[in-house]
Enzyme design. Structure first.
Site, mmCIF file in Angstrom:
data_model
loop_
_atom_site.group_PDB
_atom_site.id
_atom_site.type_symbol
_atom_site.label_atom_id
_atom_site.label_comp_id
_atom_site.label_asym_id
_atom_site.label_seq_id
_atom_site.Cartn_x
_atom_site.Cartn_y
_atom_site.Cartn_z
ATOM 1 N N HIS A 48 -0.019 -5.659 -6.680
ATOM 2 C CA HIS A 48 -0.745 -5.211 -5.189
ATOM 3 C C HIS A 48 -2.336 -4.534 -5.719
ATOM 4 C CE1 HIS A 48 -0.452 -2.715 -1.319
ATOM 5 N NE2 HIS A 48 -1.478 -3.165 -1.733
ATOM 6 N N PHE A 51 -8.813 -7.562 -4.841
ATOM 7 C CA PHE A 51 -10.255 -8.205 -5.699
ATOM 8 C C PHE A 51 -11.431 -8.198 -4.761
ATOM 9 C CE2 PHE A 51 -7.826 -9.457 -9.708
ATOM 10 C CZ PHE A 51 -7.717 -8.226 -10.197
ATOM 11 N N ARG A 52 -11.190 -8.023 -3.436
ATOM 12 C CA ARG A 52 -12.374 -8.330 -2.441
ATOM 13 C C ARG A 52 -13.275 -9.565 -2.469
ATOM 14 N NH1 ARG A 52 -10.275 -3.581 -0.095
ATOM 15 N NH2 ARG A 52 -10.773 -1.788 -0.831
ATOM 16 N N ASN A 82 -6.651 -8.634 2.926
ATOM 17 C CA ASN A 82 -7.342 -7.936 4.000
ATOM 18 C C ASN A 82 -8.897 -8.110 3.221
ATOM 19 O OD1 ASN A 82 -7.009 -6.331 1.644
ATOM 20 N ND2 ASN A 82 -7.142 -4.555 3.023
ATOM 21 N N HIS A 160 2.996 -2.908 4.511
ATOM 22 C CA HIS A 160 2.512 -1.542 4.517
ATOM 23 C C HIS A 160 3.093 -0.864 5.629
ATOM 24 C CE1 HIS A 160 -1.126 0.787 4.746
ATOM 25 N NE2 HIS A 160 -0.259 1.547 5.156
ATOM 26 N N ASP A 265 -2.043 -0.728 -6.157
ATOM 27 C CA ASP A 265 -2.914 -0.735 -4.798
ATOM 28 C C ASP A 265 -4.280 -0.460 -5.061
ATOM 29 O OD1 ASP A 265 -3.843 -0.869 -2.168
ATOM 30 O OD2 ASP A 265 -2.740 0.857 -1.538
ATOM 31 N N HIS A 269 -13.889 0.585 -3.507
ATOM 32 C CA HIS A 269 -14.808 0.514 -2.689
ATOM 33 C C HIS A 269 -16.132 1.045 -3.222
ATOM 34 C CE1 HIS A 269 -12.296 0.343 0.857
ATOM 35 N NE2 HIS A 269 -11.559 1.225 0.235
ATOM 36 N N PRO A 281 -10.418 4.184 3.064
ATOM 37 C CA PRO A 281 -9.200 4.699 1.963
ATOM 38 C C PRO A 281 -8.917 3.806 0.856
ATOM 39 C CG PRO A 281 -8.650 3.751 3.964
ATOM 40 C CD PRO A 281 -9.968 3.506 4.049
ATOM 41 N N GLY A 282 -8.497 4.174 -0.262
ATOM 42 C CA GLY A 282 -8.209 3.463 -1.466
ATOM 43 C C GLY A 282 -8.685 4.004 -2.629
HETATM 44 O O1 DOR Z 1 -5.997 2.949 1.077
HETATM 45 C C1 DOR Z 1 -5.784 1.763 1.359
HETATM 46 N N1 DOR Z 1 -6.844 1.036 1.038
HETATM 47 N N2 DOR Z 1 -4.762 1.314 1.881
HETATM 48 C C2 DOR Z 1 -4.717 0.124 2.229
HETATM 49 O O2 DOR Z 1 -3.669 -0.425 3.007
HETATM 50 C C3 DOR Z 1 -5.898 -0.923 2.119
HETATM 51 C C4 DOR Z 1 -6.593 -0.441 1.002
HETATM 52 C C5 DOR Z 1 -7.816 -1.092 1.111
HETATM 53 O O3 DOR Z 1 -7.903 -2.106 1.317
HETATM 54 O O4 DOR Z 1 -8.966 -0.618 0.749
#
Ligand code: DOR
Length: 389
Positions: A48, A51-52, A82, A160, A265, A269, A281-282
């Site tokens: 999980h 890598f954007r 995503n 998720h 995960d 960012h 979030p992340g």
């Molecule tokens: O915290 C998160 N960031 N949860 C997610 O489901 C997506 C992820 C993200 O892509 O930044």
């Protein structure tokens, strides 16, 4: 092969549940003798990661993500769909896989929920990722059809698992996770789909998954909670960090051997976003996830065998990759304690809520695809002919 650039590694390895001496690589190459205090482990596999790249390249790129993975001892990754544009078609799925195939790590991709289910047949993905936003947009009926189709095509369905019906005023309570898991359990029985629940935070969900789903937990839900992690931006993640009691029970479930997989995960960012009024979030952790896990080993929470099962063997099976040291897929760690420093990270994301936390086992080198990548940037070729001595 040029002996100057090729390497043979000799030292202690944790292999097949035992500590053994190994020799990896062929004669005639420069030999790296690892002294005591170093350990060769199977390559780590992270199912999980984000890598954007593409329109989100300002957060991280495929290249940067891959370098961060290698720095963390990770040889294979499962990237999430995503991105921008969101990967919901066979065409985009293939395009991304082609780009991933050029990376120095083994690249797998989870496909996004397609609006048109025929895209699944065209793409034949390893797995499909269902987000709460998909449940909101397409409804549970569509999710059920995706599961049916995946049962037929033999793709896993990764959830998720948070039911957006239980979100309110920007809050995402634990109940949303519990209710989602109950609903998915019923759908799994109905459709016969192979289900995986990602980043589970509740010990009840770990318990109730037995028999119908595999589960993974993240380093942040195991080690950080609403009390010990208070930075508004850095500690914001979905699912949210839970209370210290819930976190400790999750750790107990891990210690009891109830968890299948450890996955980061890893979600980069940009620093300005994380520091803004409305941070996304992340959490970034791929470069230290193994060392955090080894710290749990050192602290007696789990056995080395568990660490390797959770972050190598089991996820390797999930992504269908070979993580065996003797076939040249391994990571070398120096068995020492250290404190996490985001500034040492090689990837674009250097802000981490783990800053200052104790870790154990620094990754010195990672080998994959016939190459050994050392942390200092040196790269050596690995000729074949390896054996346990
Ligand atoms: O915290 C998160 N960031 N949860 C997610 O489901 C997506 C992820 C993200 O892509 O930044």
């Amino acid at each position: 092969m040029d002996a100057g650039r090729c390497i043979r590694v000799e030292g202690r390895a944790y292999l097949g549940g035992r500590l053994v001496r190994v020799r990896i690589g062929a004669a005639g190459c420069k030999t790296l003798q690892l002294p005591r205090g170093f350990l060769i482990l199977p390559g780590m596999v992270d199912i999980h990661v984000h890598f954007r790249d593409w329109e989100l390249a300002y957060k991280e790129t495929l290249e940067g993500g891959a370098r961060a993975a290698l720095a963390g001892g990770v040889v294979a990754v499962g990237d999430m769909p995503n991105v921008k544009p969101f990967i919901r078609t066979a065409e985009l799925y293939r395009k991304r896989l082609e780009e991933g195939a050029r990376l120095p790590v083994i690249y797998r991709l989870h496909m996004g929920v397609p609006e048109d289910l025929s895209e699944l047949e065209k793409a034949r993905p390893l797995s499909v990722k269902v987000y709460p936003e998909d449940i909101e947009t397409y409804g549970w009926g569509h999710v059920e059809r995706v599961m049916k189709e995946c049962a037929r095509l033999e793709c896993a369905v990764i959830f998720h698992c948070e039911d957006p019906a239980y979100f309110s005023d920007g809050e995402r309570p634990p109940e949303a996770e519990l209710r989602c898991a109950e609903r998915v359990r019923a759908l799994a029985a109905l459709t016969g789909a192979r289900v995986h629940l990602a980043h589970v935070t509740l010990p009840q969900v770990v318990e109730m998954s037995r028999g119908w789903a595999s589960v993974d937990v993240t380093p942040h839900h195991l080690l950080l909670d609403s009390e010990n992690c208070r930075d508004r931006g850095l500690c914001l993640v979905n699912p949210r960090l839970r209370t210290p009691e819930t976190r400790k029970s999750l750790l107990a479930a891990l210690a009891a051997g109830l968890v299948d997989i450890y996955a980061t995960d890893h979600a980069p960012h940009a620093a300005h976003e994380k520091r803004s009024e409305s941070p996304p979030p992340g959490v970034c952790s791929i470069e230290i996830a193994l060392s955090l896990l080894l710290r749990m080993w050192k602290a007696g929470v789990l056995a080395l065998e568990d660490a390797v099962r959770l972050y190598s063997y089991r996820p390797a099976r999930f992504l269908r990759v070979d993580a065996d040291p003797l076939s040249g897929v391994f990571t070398i760690v120096r068995l020492e304690e250290f404190r996490v420093q985001g500034n040492d990270f090689i990837g674009a994301c250097k802000l981490t809520p783990f800053e200052g936390m104790l870790a154990f086992g620094r990754v010195v080198a990672t080998a994959v695809g016939g190459r050994v990548y050392f942390r200092d940037g040196e790269i050596y070729e690995l000729a074949s002919a390896s054996r346990a001595a």
